[in-house]
Design a protein around this motif. Structure first.
Motif, short mmCIF file in Angstrom:
data_model
loop_
_atom_site.label_atom_id
_atom_site.label_comp_id
_atom_site.label_asym_id
_atom_site.label_seq_id
_atom_site.Cartn_x
_atom_site.Cartn_y
_atom_site.Cartn_z
N ALA A 79 0.83 -1.21 0.00
CA ALA A 79 0.00 0.00 0.00
C ALA A 79 0.86 1.26 0.00
CB ALA A 79 -0.93 0.00 1.21
N GLU A 80 1.98 1.23 0.74
CA GLU A 80 2.86 2.40 0.76
C GLU A 80 3.54 2.61 -0.59
OE1 GLU A 80 5.24 3.55 3.94
OE2 GLU A 80 4.14 2.43 5.47
N PHE A 81 3.97 1.53 -1.21
CA PHE A 81 4.59 1.65 -2.52
C PHE A 81 3.56 2.13 -3.56
CE2 PHE A 81 8.01 -1.62 -1.33
CZ PHE A 81 8.91 -0.61 -1.02
N ARG A 82 2.32 1.64 -3.42
CA ARG A 82 1.27 2.07 -4.35
C ARG A 82 1.00 3.57 -4.20
NH1 ARG A 82 -2.69 -0.84 -2.43
NH2 ARG A 82 -2.08 -2.71 -3.60
N ALA A 83 0.93 4.03 -2.96
CA ALA A 83 0.70 5.45 -2.70
C ALA A 83 1.85 6.29 -3.22
CB ALA A 83 0.50 5.68 -1.20
N GLN A 84 3.07 5.78 -3.07
CA GLN A 84 4.24 6.48 -3.57
C GLN A 84 4.17 6.64 -5.09
OE1 GLN A 84 8.01 4.31 -3.80
NE2 GLN A 84 9.00 5.98 -2.65
N ALA A 85 3.80 5.57 -5.77
CA ALA A 85 3.72 5.63 -7.24
C ALA A 85 2.64 6.59 -7.71
CB ALA A 85 3.46 4.22 -7.79
N LEU A 86 1.53 6.67 -6.96
CA LEU A 86 0.42 7.53 -7.37
C LEU A 86 0.75 9.01 -7.21
CD1 LEU A 86 -2.63 5.54 -5.93
CD2 LEU A 86 -1.99 5.81 -8.33
N ARG A 87 1.74 9.32 -6.38
CA ARG A 87 2.11 10.73 -6.19
C ARG A 87 2.73 11.32 -7.46
NH1 ARG A 87 3.59 8.99 -0.93
NH2 ARG A 87 5.81 8.85 -1.44
N ASN A 88 3.27 10.45 -8.29
CA ASN A 88 3.87 10.90 -9.55
C ASN A 88 3.27 10.09 -10.69
OD1 ASN A 88 5.98 12.78 -8.48
ND2 ASN A 88 6.71 10.91 -7.50
N SER A 89 2.32 10.68 -11.37
CA SER A 89 1.59 9.97 -12.41
C SER A 89 2.52 9.50 -13.52
CB SER A 89 0.49 10.87 -12.99
OG SER A 89 -0.13 10.25 -14.11
N ARG A 90 2.30 8.28 -13.98
CA ARG A 90 3.04 7.73 -15.12
C ARG A 90 2.31 7.97 -16.44
NH1 ARG A 90 5.49 6.94 -10.23
NH2 ARG A 90 7.07 5.30 -10.29
N GLU A 91 1.11 8.49 -16.37
CA GLU A 91 0.28 8.62 -17.56
C GLU A 91 0.94 9.54 -18.60
OE1 GLU A 91 -4.32 9.80 -18.80
OE2 GLU A 91 -3.66 9.90 -16.71
N GLY A 92 0.98 9.05 -19.84
CA GLY A 92 1.51 9.84 -20.94
C GLY A 92 3.01 9.94 -21.01
N LYS A 93 3.73 9.27 -20.10
CA LYS A 93 5.19 9.36 -20.07
C LYS A 93 5.82 8.22 -20.87
CE LYS A 93 5.90 12.02 -15.86
NZ LYS A 93 4.57 12.61 -15.85
N THR A 94 6.99 8.49 -21.42
CA THR A 94 7.71 7.47 -22.18
C THR A 94 8.26 6.41 -21.23
OG1 THR A 94 9.86 8.58 -22.00
CG2 THR A 94 8.40 9.25 -23.84
N GLY A 95 8.75 5.33 -21.84
CA GLY A 95 9.35 4.29 -21.03
C GLY A 95 10.54 4.80 -20.23
#
Length: 207
Positions: A79-95
């Motif tokens: 849950a903490e790692f998931r929350a961490q990832a959601l703080r910086n959206s990956r949407e629309g970003k390159t690999g």
């Protein structure tokens, strides 16, 4: 259940009743603190109950077995790692941009949440000799590796990474390198940065 068992763990609100989710969060937090202090071998239900302020029967209601306790700890980390990832959206970003974000998350964890590294290391080591713990912990690691594989697939498609890159093998290399640096408390930040830069150079597409 005794009335005191229903009180909030927040000392500023002694009359507030906590939910089952609140209680499980408190149990996970106490278990994690003990793992950091004493290792997984030192994890005792009576110590957890004492820290949370409940009796053993109430603790066993929420986590009836040692396996359930380990699963709760693993889920709290997820849950903490998931929350961490959601703080910086990956949407629309390159690999490549997503790979940079993963590296940034790794740096943040090492800097601000080192206890997670200690706990994960304990769980992974225990999983080597305990099938029940392995069944709980290894899917967490496989999910992490799968995230990297998805990033590499995206990067191959968008031209960020080498077209001949094997996503699964690259994910194993990346997570293996990061895990190894986690397990070495004497690894200097500069060496970690060198390793991250070397990983990137191994994956990116050359002009």
């Amino acid at each position: 259940m005794k009335s005191e068992d229903c009180k909030s763990l927040d000392p500023t609100a002694p009359g507030k009743r906590e939910s089952g989710d609140d209680r499980r969060i408190a149990v996970a937090k106490a278990a994690r603190a003990i793992i950091v202090e004493k290792g997984l071998e030192g994890l005792r239900t009576r110590d957890i109950a004492a820290r949370v302020g409940i009796n053993i029967a109430t603790l066993h209601y929420h986590v009836p077995t040692k396996e359930a306790l380990v699963a709760l700890v693993a889920e709290s980390i997820r849950a903490e790692f998931r929350a961490q990832a959601l703080r910086n959206s990956r949407e629309g970003k390159t690999g490549l941009e997503q790979l940079h974000l993963e590296f940034d998350d790794f740096r943040e964890t090492a800097r601000e949440m080192p206890e997670l590294i200690i706990i994960l290391t304990e769980l992974v080591e225990r999983a080597r000799r305990d099938a029940a713990v392995a069944a709980i912990v290894l899917p967490l690691h496989r999910f992490w590796r799968g995230q990297f594989a998805d990033i590499f697939r995206l990067g191959i498609a968008d031209g960020s990474f080498r077209p001949d890159l094997d996503p699964e093998a690259a994910a194993m290399i990346a997570t293996g390198a990061l895990s190894d640096s986690w397990r070495r408390p004497d690894t200097s930040p500069s060496l970690v940065e060198q390793a991250l830069a070397e990983l990137e150079r191994a994956f990116i597409r050359r002009p």
